[in-house]
Scaffold this motif. Sequence first.
Motif, mmCIF file in Angstrom:
data_model
loop_
_atom_site.group_PDB
_atom_site.id
_atom_site.type_symbol
_atom_site.label_atom_id
_atom_site.label_comp_id
_atom_site.label_asym_id
_atom_site.label_seq_id
_atom_site.Cartn_x
_atom_site.Cartn_y
_atom_site.Cartn_z
ATOM 1 N N ASP A 31 0.784 -1.307 0.121
ATOM 2 C CA ASP A 31 0.059 0.167 -0.062
ATOM 3 C C ASP A 31 0.897 1.294 -0.034
ATOM 4 O O ASP A 31 1.859 1.425 1.013
ATOM 5 C CB ASP A 31 -0.989 0.109 1.292
ATOM 6 C CG ASP A 31 -1.632 1.338 1.262
ATOM 7 O OD1 ASP A 31 -2.354 1.662 0.489
ATOM 8 O OD2 ASP A 31 -1.655 2.094 2.554
ATOM 9 N N ASN A 53 -0.314 -4.884 0.786
ATOM 10 C CA ASN A 53 -1.720 -4.428 0.092
ATOM 11 C C ASN A 53 -2.404 -5.765 0.065
ATOM 12 O O ASN A 53 -2.336 -6.972 0.582
ATOM 13 C CB ASN A 53 -1.497 -3.864 -1.426
ATOM 14 C CG ASN A 53 -0.973 -4.712 -2.334
ATOM 15 O OD1 ASN A 53 -0.505 -5.996 -2.081
ATOM 16 N ND2 ASN A 53 -0.487 -4.147 -3.529
ATOM 17 N N ARG A 54 -3.820 -5.857 -0.913
ATOM 18 C CA ARG A 54 -4.739 -7.000 -0.890
ATOM 19 C C ARG A 54 -3.998 -8.155 -1.347
ATOM 20 O O ARG A 54 -4.140 -9.303 -0.980
ATOM 21 C CB ARG A 54 -5.730 -6.407 -1.707
ATOM 22 C CG ARG A 54 -6.924 -7.427 -1.724
ATOM 23 C CD ARG A 54 -8.177 -6.888 -2.591
ATOM 24 N NE ARG A 54 -8.599 -5.708 -1.788
ATOM 25 C CZ ARG A 54 -9.758 -5.646 -1.241
ATOM 26 N NH1 ARG A 54 -10.294 -7.001 -0.793
ATOM 27 N NH2 ARG A 54 -10.234 -4.696 -0.685
ATOM 28 N N TYR A 104 -3.685 -11.410 0.369
ATOM 29 C CA TYR A 104 -4.245 -12.919 0.131
ATOM 30 C C TYR A 104 -2.938 -13.959 -0.185
ATOM 31 O O TYR A 104 -3.176 -15.074 0.266
ATOM 32 C CB TYR A 104 -4.737 -12.630 -1.159
ATOM 33 C CG TYR A 104 -6.122 -12.036 -1.193
ATOM 34 C CD1 TYR A 104 -6.669 -11.308 0.085
ATOM 35 C CD2 TYR A 104 -7.001 -11.993 -2.095
ATOM 36 C CE1 TYR A 104 -7.486 -10.653 0.160
ATOM 37 C CE2 TYR A 104 -8.111 -11.303 -2.123
ATOM 38 C CZ TYR A 104 -8.647 -10.792 -0.770
ATOM 39 O OH TYR A 104 -9.992 -10.439 -0.863
ATOM 40 N N LEU A 152 -6.575 -3.572 3.097
ATOM 41 C CA LEU A 152 -7.292 -3.737 2.005
ATOM 42 C C LEU A 152 -7.678 -2.783 1.165
ATOM 43 O O LEU A 152 -8.158 -2.725 -0.030
ATOM 44 C CB LEU A 152 -8.432 -4.656 2.370
ATOM 45 C CG LEU A 152 -8.161 -6.127 3.268
ATOM 46 C CD1 LEU A 152 -9.441 -6.494 3.868
ATOM 47 C CD2 LEU A 152 -7.420 -6.989 2.418
#
Length: 731
Positions: free
Chosen positions: A286, A293-294, A298, A361
């Motif tokens: 981010d 970040n997302r 994940y 997120l």
Amino acid sequence: MIDTSMILAGKILIVDDQSANVQLLEMMLQRAGYLQVTSTMDPTSVCKLHLKNSYDLILLDLHMPGMDGFQVMEELKIIEKDNYLPVLVITAQPSQKLRALQSGAKDFISKPFDRSEVLTRIHNMLEVRLLNEECKSHTRLLEDLVRERTIDLRKSEEMFRELAANIPEALWIRDTEQQTIQYVNPAWQNLSGLFAVQGDPLTKVYDIIHPDDLPWIAHNRRRGSEPQTSAEYRIVRADQSIRWVHARTFPIANPTGHVPWVVEIIEDITQRREVERQLVHLARHDVLTGLPNRMLLYESLRDALLRAEQDQMVVSVLLLDIDHFKNVNDTLGHTTGDVLLQEFAVRLATCLRPGDVVGRLGGDEFAVIVLTPANGHGAIDVATRIQIALQDPIAMEGQDVPVTASIGIASCPTDTCNLETLLRYADAAMYDAKASGRNAFRCYTPELNARAMAKSDIESALRLALTRDEFVLHYQPKMQIDTGKWTSAEALIRWNRPGHGLVSPVAFVPMLEEMGLIVPVGAWVIDTACRQIRDWELSGLGQIRVAVNVSSRQVREPRFVSDVAEILRDRRIDPTLLEFEITESTLMAHGESTNIALRNLKDMGISISIDDFGTGYSNLAYLKRFLVDTLKIDIAFIRDVTTNADDATIAIAIINMAHSLRLKVVAEGVETREQLEFLRVHGCDEIQGYLLSKPLPAKELAAKFRQVILHGTRQQPAARPPRRSAAHAQH
């Protein structure tokens, strides 16, 4: 050197089958100053266009009918001789990003577009592309020069030495028979920090290669008879600093075809590699907080789930939303909101244990991945630490801003071990924490999933409600107390949801705000109310002023005032027949811009009313600053005004204060004649509530207005209705 003008002059091709996406990206790039932006919605034409125009960057949508982005990249590989694809893929599916990078794409941007992210990545890719082209051009020129000069070297070694000594790239020549150094130029000595002369053993050169890269580099150099090789590797300078280099080797053959020498040209690419490293970091972190970040979250969650299965451990996901973060953006601005997000990220990081992962997120939503032994309580421990860490407010712009978070927890194997389902369960638990009053954490239960599914169902229906014409307006009259005349009405939205009947705004307006639909729906309300004003006037009912509730989000829209003016013109409405009711928080949000918008509305003739007065900031300063016409006393003070001395005192104080500021006062929620008499005695100007009428469809309200006109100026209030609960919402 690559300057900004060169980057802005880069040739860019946008490939997307959605015209809205193409137009958005074209506008974004043109406003950023890019000069050569073209587009196509036909993926089959990309290679032909690239052959003709040699684009510096291709923005490529992965998912297109007929020919997807992966097929386009395979065709591009055929025409890109050095296999460098100047492709920035566009995708809304995080799972496709790794495959896209493996297929040759250099970076990606996500849908929906984040303007800052899109422009940053495009700028960085163009810079790398131009650097790459500049390096290739320079290297090709250098190779051509070296080849030309090596022919002359047989005639004049001095000419070669003069050339090699003055080129900026490092160059050295090895004797393939003696396995010794034949020549090194000054640039090689500057790059390596070492001194070498003709006849030195090859170990002099090999010793500066990084130990991890040496085995395969030495193997490649032994294959010196090959026409040309290239490689990127690290060298360790004499001062122990590490540099990345790009080396190109080519043999020098004699007339008999024998290869006595091999030339190696070495370019310092440390800066380029650092740019590439930063691009990879940006793709997985981010920009604002520096957290994963997302995409990276994940990946970390997938790894944690695999490890948990192998080692019999528990994986927990904590989803966090900052409570009332929207209020911070609305009142203090987005810059302050960004500072809060950064400080929040720092505090989250202090709550983690070794092995825990925290990331952002998007927006004000964060996630923490916790891996614990099967009998541990790591998720609860981390959630408790977060609550403790947020007990102290965050200092911003000279004031302490209290910050709390709503946290939802889901675990594998207790709840599910499917990644998407685990996140959905944690999201449902987080919303339960919000519904319970915020500043709390909740663990997932099956009942929460049912509620989350119901919420999702409502959201899906709301997205279609406007286009399907499912919203309707009901109108509640207002009466002048001293004359008994019905003077105006308030427009109140209802949702006629198929299969559910009329839905109260309490159940869906907050969701419109949350989903960002309040602006188009609010515009529909204003237009519909103005159309109704016109219809009533043409029907002979006369000019009835209508009040419309307006949200903070609407007022902040740059085109709000001009759109209202356009509606008034289109509907041929006298602006004095339109009134906007806004809350105290709306009035305070973005004070100067709100003030300008309200001044423009007032200049048009529109009245401004403060709704639910007394329940918000209740700051007298803004009543002087903003051009307000009316205060509406909140129902909370009217409900018990005849039985509760405190409520009576507050109501009287509001009336007196408003009149001293030459403002009109309307009491809402009036249900009894006793309340009406109290308000009459204390000088309130108008009332609104069930004592007169509940909110009615336009035709029914028109009939009531005609009845009022028919029976004279003073309307007898309706029979006293049953006492309504505090939870009942008249709006």
